[in-house]
Write a protein that holds these residues in place. Structure first.
Motif, PDB file in Angstrom:
ATOM      1  N   LYS A  18       6.973 -17.414  -0.584  1.00  0.00           N
ATOM      2  CA  LYS A  18       5.768 -17.821  -1.143  1.00  0.00           C
ATOM      3  C   LYS A  18       5.590 -17.448  -2.705  1.00  0.00           C
ATOM      4  O   LYS A  18       5.902 -16.235  -2.928  1.00  0.00           O
ATOM      5  CB  LYS A  18       4.678 -17.455  -0.222  1.00  0.00           C
ATOM      6  N   ALA A  66       0.834  -1.249  -0.220  1.00  0.00           N
ATOM      7  CA  ALA A  66      -0.019  -0.120  -0.039  1.00  0.00           C
ATOM      8  C   ALA A  66       1.031   1.157  -0.013  1.00  0.00           C
ATOM      9  O   ALA A  66       0.715   2.139  -1.123  1.00  0.00           O
ATOM     10  CB  ALA A  66      -0.936   0.020   1.333  1.00  0.00           C
ATOM     11  N   ASP A 116      -0.113   1.909  18.162  1.00  0.00           N
ATOM     12  CA  ASP A 116       0.159   3.190  17.577  1.00  0.00           C
ATOM     13  C   ASP A 116      -0.970   3.805  17.190  1.00  0.00           C
ATOM     14  O   ASP A 116      -0.958   5.410  17.496  1.00  0.00           O
ATOM     15  CB  ASP A 116       1.133   2.989  16.655  1.00  0.00           C
ATOM     16  N   ASP A 167       9.353   3.351   7.296  1.00  0.00           N
ATOM     17  CA  ASP A 167       9.043   2.131   7.664  1.00  0.00           C
ATOM     18  C   ASP A 167       9.589   1.525   8.925  1.00  0.00           C
ATOM     19  O   ASP A 167      10.970   1.771   9.004  1.00  0.00           O
ATOM     20  CB  ASP A 167       9.036   0.996   6.525  1.00  0.00           C
ATOM     21  N   SER A 168       8.906   1.298  10.066  1.00  0.00           N
ATOM     22  CA  SER A 168       9.548   0.654  11.121  1.00  0.00           C
ATOM     23  C   SER A 168      10.526  -0.475  11.027  1.00  0.00           C
ATOM     24  O   SER A 168      11.307  -0.852  11.735  1.00  0.00           O
ATOM     25  CB  SER A 168       8.271   0.527  12.287  1.00  0.00           C
ATOM     26  N   GLY A 188       6.922  -4.934   3.558  1.00  0.00           N
ATOM     27  CA  GLY A 188       5.841  -5.223   4.522  1.00  0.00           C
ATOM     28  C   GLY A 188       5.702  -6.713   4.602  1.00  0.00           C
ATOM     29  O   GLY A 188       6.815  -7.380   4.834  1.00  0.00           O
ATOM     30  N   GLN A 189       4.510  -7.165   4.793  1.00  0.00           N
ATOM     31  CA  GLN A 189       4.392  -8.865   4.965  1.00  0.00           C
ATOM     32  C   GLN A 189       5.103  -9.609   3.871  1.00  0.00           C
ATOM     33  O   GLN A 189       5.461 -10.637   4.186  1.00  0.00           O
ATOM     34  CB  GLN A 189       2.724  -8.970   5.047  1.00  0.00           C
ATOM     35  N   VAL A 204       7.027   5.384  13.231  1.00  0.00           N
ATOM     36  CA  VAL A 204       6.280   6.682  13.461  1.00  0.00           C
ATOM     37  C   VAL A 204       5.510   6.641  14.865  1.00  0.00           C
ATOM     38  O   VAL A 204       5.024   5.609  15.064  1.00  0.00           O
ATOM     39  CB  VAL A 204       5.438   7.107  12.277  1.00  0.00           C
ATOM     40  N   ASP A 224      -4.148  -2.891   4.615  1.00  0.00           N
ATOM     41  CA  ASP A 224      -4.773  -3.738   5.847  1.00  0.00           C
ATOM     42  C   ASP A 224      -5.272  -3.081   6.888  1.00  0.00           C
ATOM     43  O   ASP A 224      -6.026  -3.440   8.062  1.00  0.00           O
ATOM     44  CB  ASP A 224      -3.713  -4.870   6.279  1.00  0.00           C
ATOM     45  N   GLN A 239      -6.037  -7.863   0.841  1.00  0.00           N
ATOM     46  CA  GLN A 239      -5.364  -8.437  -0.062  1.00  0.00           C
ATOM     47  C   GLN A 239      -4.181  -7.327  -0.797  1.00  0.00           C
ATOM     48  O   GLN A 239      -4.387  -6.282  -0.428  1.00  0.00           O
ATOM     49  CB  GLN A 239      -5.982  -9.094  -1.407  1.00  0.00           C
ATOM     50  N   ILE A 240      -3.098  -7.746  -1.440  1.00  0.00           N
ATOM     51  CA  ILE A 240      -2.176  -6.833  -1.863  1.00  0.00           C
ATOM     52  C   ILE A 240      -2.776  -6.012  -3.015  1.00  0.00           C
ATOM     53  O   ILE A 240      -2.668  -4.834  -3.189  1.00  0.00           O
ATOM     54  CB  ILE A 240      -0.940  -7.735  -2.865  1.00  0.00           C
ATOM     55  N   ASN A 291      -1.985 -14.144  -7.437  1.00  0.00           N
ATOM     56  CA  ASN A 291      -3.227 -13.513  -7.932  1.00  0.00           C
ATOM     57  C   ASN A 291      -2.890 -11.937  -8.091  1.00  0.00           C
ATOM     58  O   ASN A 291      -3.818 -11.111  -7.540  1.00  0.00           O
ATOM     59  CB  ASN A 291      -4.264 -13.557  -6.724  1.00  0.00           C
ATOM     60  N   TYR A 327       6.568 -13.787   4.308  1.00  0.00           N
ATOM     61  CA  TYR A 327       6.392 -14.984   3.385  1.00  0.00           C
ATOM     62  C   TYR A 327       7.316 -14.667   2.207  1.00  0.00           C
ATOM     63  O   TYR A 327       6.603 -14.801   1.059  1.00  0.00           O
ATOM     64  CB  TYR A 327       4.932 -15.405   3.091  1.00  0.00           C
TER      65      TYR A 327
HETATM   66  C1  LIG Z   1       1.039 -15.676   5.096  1.00  0.00           C
HETATM   67  C2  LIG Z   1       0.179 -14.790   4.293  1.00  0.00           C
HETATM   68  C3  LIG Z   1       0.160 -14.885   2.989  1.00  0.00           C
HETATM   69  C4  LIG Z   1      -0.503 -13.879   2.012  1.00  0.00           C
HETATM   70  N1  LIG Z   1      -0.510 -14.151   0.768  1.00  0.00           N
HETATM   71  C5  LIG Z   1      -1.162 -13.165  -0.075  1.00  0.00           C
HETATM   72  C6  LIG Z   1      -1.338 -13.404  -1.611  1.00  0.00           C
HETATM   73  O1  LIG Z   1      -0.976 -14.549  -1.990  1.00  0.00           O
HETATM   74  N2  LIG Z   1      -1.930 -12.505  -2.335  1.00  0.00           N
HETATM   75  C7  LIG Z   1      -2.418 -11.499  -1.582  1.00  0.00           C
HETATM   76  O2  LIG Z   1      -3.105 -10.474  -2.555  1.00  0.00           O
HETATM   77  N3  LIG Z   1      -2.447 -11.163  -0.373  1.00  0.00           N
HETATM   78  C8  LIG Z   1      -1.833 -12.171   0.445  1.00  0.00           C
HETATM   79  N4  LIG Z   1      -1.576 -11.770   1.736  1.00  0.00           N
HETATM   80  C9  LIG Z   1      -2.022 -10.518   2.147  1.00  0.00           C
HETATM   81  C10 LIG Z   1      -1.000  -9.319   1.927  1.00  0.00           C
HETATM   82  O3  LIG Z   1       0.288  -9.694   2.485  1.00  0.00           O
HETATM   83  C11 LIG Z   1      -1.554  -7.889   2.632  1.00  0.00           C
HETATM   84  O4  LIG Z   1      -2.987  -7.689   2.339  1.00  0.00           O
HETATM   85  C12 LIG Z   1      -0.845  -6.590   2.373  1.00  0.00           C
HETATM   86  O5  LIG Z   1       0.574  -7.072   2.609  1.00  0.00           O
HETATM   87  C13 LIG Z   1      -1.292  -5.394   2.988  1.00  0.00           C
HETATM   88  O6  LIG Z   1      -0.263  -4.681   2.477  1.00  0.00           O
HETATM   89  P1  LIG Z   1       0.188  -3.143   3.397  1.00  0.00           P
HETATM   90  O7  LIG Z   1       0.950  -2.365   2.666  1.00  0.00           O
HETATM   91  O8  LIG Z   1      -1.529  -2.730   3.742  1.00  0.00           O
HETATM   92  O9  LIG Z   1       0.616  -3.853   4.946  1.00  0.00           O
HETATM   93  P2  LIG Z   1       1.888  -4.556   5.222  1.00  0.00           P
HETATM   94  O10 LIG Z   1       2.274  -5.448   4.114  1.00  0.00           O
HETATM   95  O11 LIG Z   1       1.596  -5.012   6.531  1.00  0.00           O
HETATM   96  O12 LIG Z   1       2.963  -3.277   5.320  1.00  0.00           O
HETATM   97  C14 LIG Z   1       2.872  -2.218   6.499  1.00  0.00           C
HETATM   98  C15 LIG Z   1       4.180  -1.819   6.778  1.00  0.00           C
HETATM   99  O13 LIG Z   1       4.036  -0.772   7.738  1.00  0.00           O
HETATM  100  C16 LIG Z   1       5.072  -0.889   8.798  1.00  0.00           C
HETATM  101  N5  LIG Z   1       4.938  -0.034   9.819  1.00  0.00           N
HETATM  102  C17 LIG Z   1       3.886  -0.671  10.852  1.00  0.00           C
HETATM  103  N6  LIG Z   1       3.756   0.216  11.652  1.00  0.00           N
HETATM  104  C18 LIG Z   1       4.681   1.285  11.642  1.00  0.00           C
HETATM  105  C19 LIG Z   1       4.930   2.559  12.242  1.00  0.00           C
HETATM  106  N7  LIG Z   1       4.375   2.943  13.301  1.00  0.00           N
HETATM  107  N8  LIG Z   1       5.743   3.453  11.512  1.00  0.00           N
HETATM  108  C20 LIG Z   1       6.390   3.078  10.371  1.00  0.00           C
HETATM  109  N9  LIG Z   1       6.058   1.805   9.705  1.00  0.00           N
HETATM  110  C21 LIG Z   1       5.231   1.095  10.346  1.00  0.00           C
HETATM  111  C22 LIG Z   1       5.441  -2.272   8.603  1.00  0.00           C
HETATM  112  O14 LIG Z   1       6.781  -2.474   9.027  1.00  0.00           O
HETATM  113  C23 LIG Z   1       5.116  -2.925   7.237  1.00  0.00           C
HETATM  114  O15 LIG Z   1       6.357  -2.936   6.669  1.00  0.00           O
HETATM  115  C24 LIG Z   1      -1.120 -12.595   2.740  1.00  0.00           C
HETATM  116  C25 LIG Z   1      -0.635 -12.481   3.884  1.00  0.00           C
HETATM  117  C26 LIG Z   1      -0.100 -13.350   4.766  1.00  0.00           C
HETATM  118  C27 LIG Z   1       0.077 -13.137   6.263  1.00  0.00           C
END
Ligand SMILES: Cc1cc2nc3c(=O)[nH]c(=O)nc-3n(C[C@H](O)[C@H](O)[C@H](O)COP(=O)(O)OP(=O)(O)OC[C@H]3O[C@@H](n4cnc5c(N)ncnc54)[C@H](O)[C@@H]3O)c2cc1C
Length: 311
Positions: free
Chosen positions: A47, A13, A244, A32-33, A38-39, A84, A276, A286-287, A51, A44
């Motif tokens: 993996k 995101a 937070d 990023d902390s 991210g995830q 943050v 998320d 999802q991504i 999709n 993973y």
């Molecule tokens: C095991 C697993 C498998 C998955 N497989 C799939 C898949 O096949 N396809 C799919 O579409 N989705 C999949 N997902 C879901 C997908 O990973 C998430 O929906 C996606 O990563 C969300 O992205 P995001 O950027 O919102 O959050 P995140 O990926 O969680 O990134 C958030 C970032 O914010 C940072 N952060 C947190 N707090 C702070 C703070 N206070 N200050 C600064 N930085 C901070 C974190 O360090 C992190 O790097 C899977 C999830 C899991 C757990």
């Protein structure tokens, strides 16, 4: 430092928000902390993602690398290991306070996903003592698994996916405490057709070894079995900490996620959110949804910054 937008979190995101912000010419900082990605990199990396449009399959780590490279090449300032802590109201701007400094921002996009997350532990003897010596919570790269005996713990999609990767190069056993897996039917089918050995109704008693993992003791129907093992991979879920958010003066849902409007605006002027960390009716974590929401959040941040010159 002053920025048009400060993006908190550099998962899919946050990185997408960075790419869009730079395409609108906004000065952009991503904080990023943990690690960028991210995830995808923290939970993973090995993996395959099946999709994400445009790639029949792409390894999570590679998709993250591509997003990172794109955001960097477009001119985002990106800082890792900088958490943050506060988002304060300045005289005319917002002031983002991190563990390392203060940044003035005309707008802020919150993309912190699950917040600070860590893998859940089994809580058995040997787990902490042998961590890094054969106990891990993330599947290592395939090259590191070649010829090893891998014991994977878990019963969800993620554990099965990791076991299916490991079995390509290693003797792999998936050990689950229940009688059935809690995973998609198609994933379980793949498992059944693979060479992964399974042990059901099995509880981990201890992880054994002195300088490195040598075996695991499993309890099955009151019987204890010692299984020789080189690598223990624990994949039983994640505990997320979104505390937070409570300090950032935002309206939250009862589950503690950020309440957003259809335009990804939060209850604070100039602060948008995506990925998320947000919730609304029909939300699917999802991504692709994270990226779509990031696009909207960034366009709204751009309009906010340009007001009143943008209708
Ligand atoms: C095991 C697993 C498998 C998955 N497989 C799939 C898949 O096949 N396809 C799919 O579409 N989705 C999949 N997902 C879901 C997908 O990973 C998430 O929906 C996606 O990563 C969300 O992205 P995001 O950027 O919102 O959050 P995140 O990926 O969680 O990134 C958030 C970032 O914010 C940072 N952060 C947190 N707090 C702070 C703070 N206070 N200050 C600064 N930085 C901070 C974190 O360090 C992190 O790097 C899977 C999830 C899991 C757990």
């Amino acid at each position: 430092m002053n920025y048009d937008v400060v993006i908190i979190g550099a998962g899919p995101a946050g990185l997408t928000a960075g790419i869009y912000a730079r395409s609108k010419g906004m000065t952009t900082l991503l904080l990023d902390s943990g690690r960028v990605g991210g995830q995808l990199v923290s939970l993973y990396p090995e993996k395959g993602i099946h999709n994400y449009p445009g790639f029949e399959t792409i390894q999570a780590r590679k998709l993250s690398d591509k997003l990172y490279a794109q955001a960097e090449s477009m001119g985002c300032d990106i800082k890792e290991k900088e958490k943050v802590e506060e988002i304060n109201n300045g005289e005319e701007e917002l002031v983002v306070v991190s563990s390392k400094g203060e940044y003035h921002a005309k707008s802020v996009i919150i993309a912190i996903g699950m917040g600070s997350f860590k893998p859940k532990k089994m809580g058995c003897p040997g787990e902490d003592e042998l961590f890094g010596k054969g106990v891990t919570y993330i599947l290592p790269a395939k090259e590191e698994l070649v010829g090893k005996k891998v014991a994977m713990f878990g019963g969800g999609n993620s554990a099965i996916d990791m076991a299916l990767i490991a079995t390509q190069v290693a003797d792999t056993t998936l050990i689950h405490r229940r009688a059935e897996f809690r995973a998609d039917e198609s994933t379980v089918k793949q498992l059944e057709q693979s060479e992964v050995k399974t042990m059901m109704n099995s509880n981990l008693v201890s992880i054994n070894g002195t300088d490195k993992v040598e075996s695991v003791t499993i309890k099955q129907d009151d019987k204890e079995i010692v299984v020789p093992t080189d690598l223990v991979v624990i994949n039983i879920g994640i505990s997320a900490d979104l505390d937070d958010l409570k300090k950032w003066n935002l309206e939250l849902t009862p589950e503690g996620l950020v309440k957003v409007g259809f335009d990804m605006s939060t209850s604070r002027p100039g602060v948008f959110a995506c990925g998320d960390v947000v919730d609304y009716e029909g939300k699917y974590k999802q991504i692709t949804t994270a990226c779509g929401e990031a696009t909207t959040a960034t366009m709204m941040a751009y309009k906010f910054v340009k007001k009143p010159y943008w209708a």
